[in-house]
Write a protein that holds these residues in place. Structure first.
Motif, PDB file in Angstrom:
ATOM      1  N   MET A 217       1.520   6.700   5.059  1.00  0.00           N
ATOM      2  CA  MET A 217       1.027   6.033   3.849  1.00  0.00           C
ATOM      3  C   MET A 217      -0.051   6.865   3.157  1.00  0.00           C
ATOM      4  SD  MET A 217      -0.454   2.185   3.406  1.00  0.00           S
ATOM      5  CE  MET A 217      -1.407   1.733   1.956  1.00  0.00           C
ATOM      6  N   TYR A 218      -1.030   7.364   3.932  1.00  0.00           N
ATOM      7  CA  TYR A 218      -2.113   8.118   3.308  1.00  0.00           C
ATOM      8  C   TYR A 218      -1.651   9.492   2.840  1.00  0.00           C
ATOM      9  CZ  TYR A 218      -5.363   4.450   4.576  1.00  0.00           C
ATOM     10  OH  TYR A 218      -6.010   3.241   4.670  1.00  0.00           O
TER      11      TYR A 218
ATOM     12  N   HIS B  95      -0.499  -1.423   7.408  1.00  0.00           N
ATOM     13  CA  HIS B  95      -0.002  -0.292   6.625  1.00  0.00           C
ATOM     14  C   HIS B  95       1.521  -0.340   6.516  1.00  0.00           C
ATOM     15  CE1 HIS B  95      -4.047   1.066   7.744  1.00  0.00           C
ATOM     16  NE2 HIS B  95      -3.996   1.825   6.664  1.00  0.00           N
TER      17      HIS B  95
ATOM     18  N   THR C  52      -9.115  -0.984   2.673  1.00  0.00           N
ATOM     19  CA  THR C  52      -8.975   0.364   3.233  1.00  0.00           C
ATOM     20  C   THR C  52     -10.222   0.711   4.052  1.00  0.00           C
ATOM     21  OG1 THR C  52      -9.868   1.290   1.182  1.00  0.00           O
ATOM     22  CG2 THR C  52      -7.466   1.162   1.379  1.00  0.00           C
TER      23      THR C  52
ATOM     24  N   THR D 238       4.650   4.577  -2.189  1.00  0.00           N
ATOM     25  CA  THR D 238       4.842   4.355  -0.749  1.00  0.00           C
ATOM     26  C   THR D 238       6.223   3.804  -0.416  1.00  0.00           C
ATOM     27  OG1 THR D 238       3.850   2.148  -0.905  1.00  0.00           O
ATOM     28  CG2 THR D 238       2.377   3.973  -0.371  1.00  0.00           C
TER      29      THR D 238
ATOM     30  N   LEU E  34      -2.893  -4.152   2.689  1.00  0.00           N
ATOM     31  CA  LEU E  34      -3.687  -3.995   3.924  1.00  0.00           C
ATOM     32  C   LEU E  34      -4.584  -5.188   4.230  1.00  0.00           C
ATOM     33  CD1 LEU E  34      -4.790  -0.247   3.601  1.00  0.00           C
ATOM     34  CD2 LEU E  34      -2.613  -1.192   4.365  1.00  0.00           C
TER      35      LEU E  34
ATOM     36  N   VAL F 152       0.388   4.815   9.374  1.00  0.00           N
ATOM     37  CA  VAL F 152      -0.878   5.042   8.676  1.00  0.00           C
ATOM     38  C   VAL F 152      -0.886   6.436   8.059  1.00  0.00           C
ATOM     39  CG1 VAL F 152      -3.384   5.196   8.915  1.00  0.00           C
ATOM     40  CG2 VAL F 152      -2.107   3.464  10.209  1.00  0.00           C
TER      41      VAL F 152
END
Length: 389
Positions: free
Chosen positions: A6-7, A244, A288, A221, A173, A3
């Motif tokens: 990814m962010y 994710h 999200t 990503t 997601l 997670v």
């Protein structure tokens, strides 16, 4: 951990994007030049493009852009009931105006009704396609039967003609679900569905001596982590599935398969290209966290690219590689199956783009061993669906 990766990738990508759009282009992006005219101009040959995920977001903007460019466009939609309404407020010239990257509302994506007919087909096909025509066809990437039927209809609609395939459809997601053949939904929509469609199209293209360009919409990503085939095999288990990680892994897998196709078919005249449109204000982020959705609603139109601008960046690799086909929209033009586009084979084809320019992908994408293992797995899954009965 996945997670955070990814962010973090998304945040750093957004910062780079803002700097690129606002500093280097002073808030504007360059339009596609009309100087890359192909040998199709002045002939009766109408270039044909196929766009998946065409009923909203970047896909709808791509359909409009290619239609204005002079293509006849096959718009692959999840359902014909979701086809956007035609509007007539887009430019008709082969030039696309310079657009501010952050001031176009996502809701302004609509199909362009050209000077020719807008076809909403369910069972009957036109006898010929004209430059600027848009033909919606149903394609459900979760359903192998839908993919097979769609692949058959493509060549019926286009009179065995196809110049560009844009794999734009994708999910991110989503809650855990399995496809009709037991594959996790990310894996089905982002990887296996496009792979199966490619294989079906390539079968016919090789027989008909058609050499389209295959373009996939990729994501930053893909660089977050190396391919984990063990995880992808096990992601159909709800106790193993992590949304994710599935998104990151499937975007990477799609890019690696694109490279595997390029290795296998590049010397036979096919182009396989990947293009990253950046962080775009679309409904991709509907799963999200609530905070992110709230921020997107409040700030998305200011800090994220609009789908119209993203479509521009998606198509820039075609111009860079001198394989962009442009032709004026001429009333009464009809396709000629004998006239093939003359692609400049002497120009090295760059295979990955970001911000509209050639960009190296993450080093782990280059693993030919993992590419081959992934390709073999997909071939095994696709084998029962590759023979038309």
């Amino acid at each position: 951990m996945d997670v955070m990766r990814m962010y973090w990738a998304g945040t750093t990508g957004l910062m780079k994007q803002l700097m690129h759009d606002q500093v280097f282009h002073n808030g504007e992006i360059p339009h596609l030049s009309s100087s890359a005219q192909s040998s199709l101009v002045g002939t009766d040959r109408v270039p044909v493009a196929l766009v998946t995920g065409a009923d909203r977001g970047i896909g709808a903007a791509l359909v409009t852009r290619l239609s204005v460019q002079g293509y006849a466009v096959i718009a692959a939609c999840m359902s014909l009931d979701t086809v956007p309404s035609s509007i007539d407020d887009h430019p008709r010239s082969s030039e696309w105006p310079v657009t501010k990257p952050h001031n176009v509302n996502a809701s302004q994506n609509h199909f362009c009704q050209s000077s020719q007919t807008y076809f909403k087909l369910k069972s009957k096909y036109p006898s010929s396609l004209k430059a600027g025509d848009i033909v919606p066809l149903q394609l459900d990437l979760l359903d192998t039967a839908s993919i097979r039927l769609f692949a058959q209809r493509i060549f019926e609609v286009t009179d065995d003609s196809l110049d560009l395939v844009v794999h734009n459809a994708g999910i991110m997601l989503c809650p855990f679900r399995l496809s009709s053949i037991g594959i996790e939904e990310h894996m089905q929509v982002n990887v296996f569905g496009p792979f199966l469609l490619n294989c079906l199209l390539l079968q016919e293209c090789l027989q008909q001596e058609i050499r389209p360009t295959f373009l996939i919409v990729t994501s930053i990503t893909h660089a977050c982590e190396a391919l984990d085939l063990t995880y992808l095999h096990g992601s159909s288990n709800p106790f193993i599935y992590r949304p994710h990680r599935s998104y990151m892994q499937t975007k990477l897998a799609a890019l690696m398969l694109n490279e595997a196709f390029r290795r296998r078919y590049g010397e036979r005249g096919f182009h396989f290209i990947a293009s990253d449109p950046g962080i775009v204000n679309t409904k991709l982020y509907q799963y999200t966290p609530v905070l992110f959705q709230w921020l997107q609603k409040k700030l998305g139109s200011f800090i994220m690219r609009s789908p119209v601008v993203a479509a521009q960046y998606v198509l820039m690799p075609l111009q860079h590689n001198q394989i962009l086909i442009e032709c004026p929209i001429k009333s009464g033009s009809s396709p000629n199956a004998d006239a093939m586009p003359q692609i400049n084979k002497n120009v090295p084809c760059q295979s990955h783009f970001a911000f509209g320019k050639p960009c190296p992908f993450a080093a782990h994408v280059n693993s030919s061993d993992l590419q081959d293992k992934l390709f073999s797995w997909m071939q095994l899954l696709a084998k029962p669906y590759l023979i038309f009965k």
